[in-house]
Design a protein around this motif. Structure first.
Motif, PDB file in Angstrom:
ATOM      1  N   MET A   1       2.927 -45.922   1.445  1.00 13.79           N
ATOM      2  CA  MET A   1       4.156 -45.246   1.861  1.00 13.79           C
ATOM      3  C   MET A   1       4.464 -44.059   0.947  1.00 13.79           C
ATOM      4  SD  MET A   1       6.405 -45.531   4.290  1.00 13.79           S
ATOM      5  CE  MET A   1       6.450 -47.246   4.804  1.00 13.79           C
ATOM      6  N   LYS A   2       4.118 -44.185  -0.321  1.00 13.35           N
ATOM      7  CA  LYS A   2       4.401 -43.122  -1.289  1.00 13.35           C
ATOM      8  C   LYS A   2       3.606 -41.847  -1.016  1.00 13.35           C
ATOM      9  CE  LYS A   2       5.716 -45.860  -5.361  1.00 13.35           C
ATOM     10  NZ  LYS A   2       5.320 -46.205  -6.747  1.00 13.35           N
ATOM     11  N   LYS A   3       2.634 -41.912  -0.131  1.00 11.33           N
ATOM     12  CA  LYS A   3       1.832 -40.730   0.180  1.00 11.33           C
ATOM     13  C   LYS A   3       2.534 -39.779   1.144  1.00 11.33           C
ATOM     14  CE  LYS A   3      -2.554 -43.249  -0.385  1.00 11.33           C
ATOM     15  NZ  LYS A   3      -3.770 -43.755   0.315  1.00 11.33           N
ATOM     16  N   HIS A   4       3.618 -40.242   1.774  1.00 10.94           N
ATOM     17  CA  HIS A   4       4.173 -39.426   2.861  1.00 10.94           C
ATOM     18  C   HIS A   4       4.723 -38.070   2.406  1.00 10.94           C
ATOM     19  CE1 HIS A   4       8.280 -41.015   1.882  1.00 10.94           C
ATOM     20  NE2 HIS A   4       8.676 -39.891   2.433  1.00 10.94           N
ATOM     21  N   PRO A   5       5.307 -37.912   1.200  1.00 13.08           N
ATOM     22  CA  PRO A   5       5.733 -36.551   0.818  1.00 13.08           C
ATOM     23  C   PRO A   5       4.558 -35.572   0.719  1.00 13.08           C
ATOM     24  CG  PRO A   5       6.803 -38.185  -0.576  1.00 13.08           C
ATOM     25  CD  PRO A   5       5.722 -38.895   0.172  1.00 13.08           C
ATOM     26  N   THR A   6       3.412 -36.076   0.255  1.00 18.44           N
ATOM     27  CA  THR A   6       2.229 -35.221   0.168  1.00 18.44           C
ATOM     28  C   THR A   6       1.743 -34.825   1.552  1.00 18.44           C
ATOM     29  OG1 THR A   6       1.585 -36.286  -1.908  1.00 18.44           O
ATOM     30  CG2 THR A   6      -0.119 -35.052  -0.734  1.00 18.44           C
ATOM     31  N   TYR A   7       1.721 -35.789   2.473  1.00 15.67           N
ATOM     32  CA  TYR A   7       1.332 -35.486   3.846  1.00 15.67           C
ATOM     33  C   TYR A   7       2.296 -34.477   4.474  1.00 15.67           C
ATOM     34  CZ  TYR A   7      -1.776 -39.587   3.632  1.00 15.67           C
ATOM     35  OH  TYR A   7      -2.762 -40.487   3.298  1.00 15.67           O
ATOM     36  N   SER A   8       3.586 -34.653   4.206  1.00 15.95           N
ATOM     37  CA  SER A   8       4.585 -33.714   4.745  1.00 15.95           C
ATOM     38  C   SER A   8       4.338 -32.313   4.209  1.00 15.95           C
ATOM     39  CB  SER A   8       6.004 -34.173   4.373  1.00 15.95           C
ATOM     40  OG  SER A   8       6.304 -35.444   4.915  1.00 15.95           O
ATOM     41  N   TYR A   9       4.045 -32.229   2.920  1.00 19.09           N
ATOM     42  CA  TYR A   9       3.775 -30.926   2.292  1.00 19.09           C
ATOM     43  C   TYR A   9       2.549 -30.265   2.905  1.00 19.09           C
ATOM     44  CZ  TYR A   9       2.463 -27.506  -1.243  1.00 19.09           C
ATOM     45  OH  TYR A   9       2.092 -26.349  -1.882  1.00 19.09           O
ATOM     46  N   ARG A  10       1.523 -31.053   3.181  1.00 16.55           N
ATOM     47  CA  ARG A  10       0.303 -30.474   3.748  1.00 16.55           C
ATOM     48  C   ARG A  10       0.549 -29.862   5.126  1.00 16.55           C
ATOM     49  NH1 ARG A  10      -3.873 -35.279   1.868  1.00 16.55           N
ATOM     50  NH2 ARG A  10      -4.021 -34.640  -0.330  1.00 16.55           N
ATOM     51  N   TYR A  11       1.485 -30.428   5.864  1.00 17.84           N
ATOM     52  CA  TYR A  11       1.823 -29.847   7.172  1.00 17.84           C
ATOM     53  C   TYR A  11       2.334 -28.415   7.021  1.00 17.84           C
ATOM     54  CZ  TYR A  11       1.503 -33.974  10.224  1.00 17.84           C
ATOM     55  OH  TYR A  11       1.060 -35.023  10.984  1.00 17.84           O
TER      56      TYR A  11
END
Length: 357
Positions: A201-211
């Protein structure tokens, strides 16, 4: 000729430098209009612009009808705010499905979705701060993303970000977009996550940033707001573990808005919390998670805009909030319907506020 930016078409030629608040133009003269240029004009809320009578290819330029622009704006404003909000929640769900399918994030579509609603918040602060009433646990993420965008916008304006609040809004709206890359089973799990699941779950800010990493029309500050919205002042946050002044103000405001709406909302693994419990818990996190400057601005926002709210008390009575004090021990003064009795409500004393109506 001078036209409203909404009247522009691709290949229009801008004939005068376009300025916002600074000394340098945001768009130089002789620039040819593209969708990206239109996004920039929208981002800086430019009201009129000088253009040539002819397009770049020599064809005569015919401005889009301004009445159609006005009619579209008036139609949005005439829609009841909560109805408009529910429509945007549905639109977020549609965008989220596209992201899950691997479709790249379309920032122009994002702006079209959230900004018309966000531009109405000054007249609907009360409704924005009570949007947790709209949440159902099965649609929590969409409600949460829209509400976080709007609450962050209010806090940005309250904190003096009058010129760049739209970038805060966009960052709040997209902060959880990376959840689309997380197992949806985790988002609907009715129990607390175990450590490996929490790590995922902690990966989601990184995924959001990559978008949004390569999105030219989203500011660097907004991108930092997205990737840092779960960072904490004491360095115990994620994904980078940065501290205090290394956390961007946008992220600090989004963190407060995110936490308030989350705690006040029903989720799969947690029931909604009462207002006073939420306020006390947020105060306890000052200098650990939350910046006190922004948190007290947020409390002031609540105090100003929750007065006259109708609530249900633990006695079953209905009452109006007459006054609200949150910066120290939370206290609400309410007037009971029917009897006009005045109660001072505190965390320790009964009765309690059980629901906002």
């Amino acid at each position: 000729m001078r036209v409203h930016p909404k009247q522009l078409v691709t290949n229009c030629v801008i004939t005068e430098d376009v300025y916002s608040k600074g000394l340098q133009p945001i768009i130089p003269k002789n620039t040819v209009v593209t969708p990206l240029i239109q996004e920039v004009l929208d981002r800086f809320m430019i009201e009129d612009i000088a253009v040539d009578d002819y397009l770049e290819d020599g064809m005569t330029y015919f401005p889009l009808p301004f009445e159609a622009v006005k009619e579209q704006q008036e139609q949005v404003v005439s829609t009841p705010f909560l109805e408009h909000y529910r429509t945007v929640v549905e639109q977020y769900e549609n965008l989220y499905q596209l992201w899950q399918s691997g479709v790249p994030l379309d920032i122009h579509k994002v702006r079209e979705t959230i900004i018309p609603l966000a531009k109405r918040i000054d007249q609907h602060k009360h409704e924005v701060l009570l949007l947790f009433r709209e949440v159902t646990k099965d649609r929590y993420l969409a409600h949460h993303s829209v509400a976080t965008a709007l609450i962050s916008s209010l806090l940005a304006k309250q904190s003096g970000h009058d010129k760049d609040w739209i970038q805060v809004c966009l960052a709040g709206f997209l902060a959880d977009s990376g959840m689309s890359k997380i197992s949806q089973r985790l988002l609907k799990k009715p129990q607390a996550l175990v450590p490996p699941e929490h790590d995922e779950m902690k990966k989601h800010p990184t995924y959001s940033y990559r978008y949004v990493e390569k999105c030219a029309s989203l500011s660097r500050q907004a991108k930092l707001g997205i990737i840092q919205h779960h960072e904490k002042l004491d360095g115990s946050g994620y994904p980078m573990g940065v501290k205090r002044d290394k956390i961007h103000p946008y992220a600090k405001m989004i963190a407060i808005s995110d936490s308030y709406h989350a705690m006040m909302s029903e989720r799969y693994y947690q029931k909604e919390k009462p207002l006073f419990d939420t306020i006390i818990e947020m105060r306890e996190r000052i200098n650990h998670q939350f910046d006190d400057q922004y948190l007290y601005q947020f409390f002031h926002l609540l105090e100003e805009n929750l007065k006259n709210t109708l609530v249900t008390l633990s006695t079953g009575e209905k009452a109006d909030i007459v006054d609200l004090h949150l910066n120290k021990d939370p206290e609400a003064i309410v007037r009971v319907h029917g009897t006009n009795d005045i109660y001072t409500l505190t965390q320790e004393a009964s009765p309690k506020i059980t629901a906002f109506i």
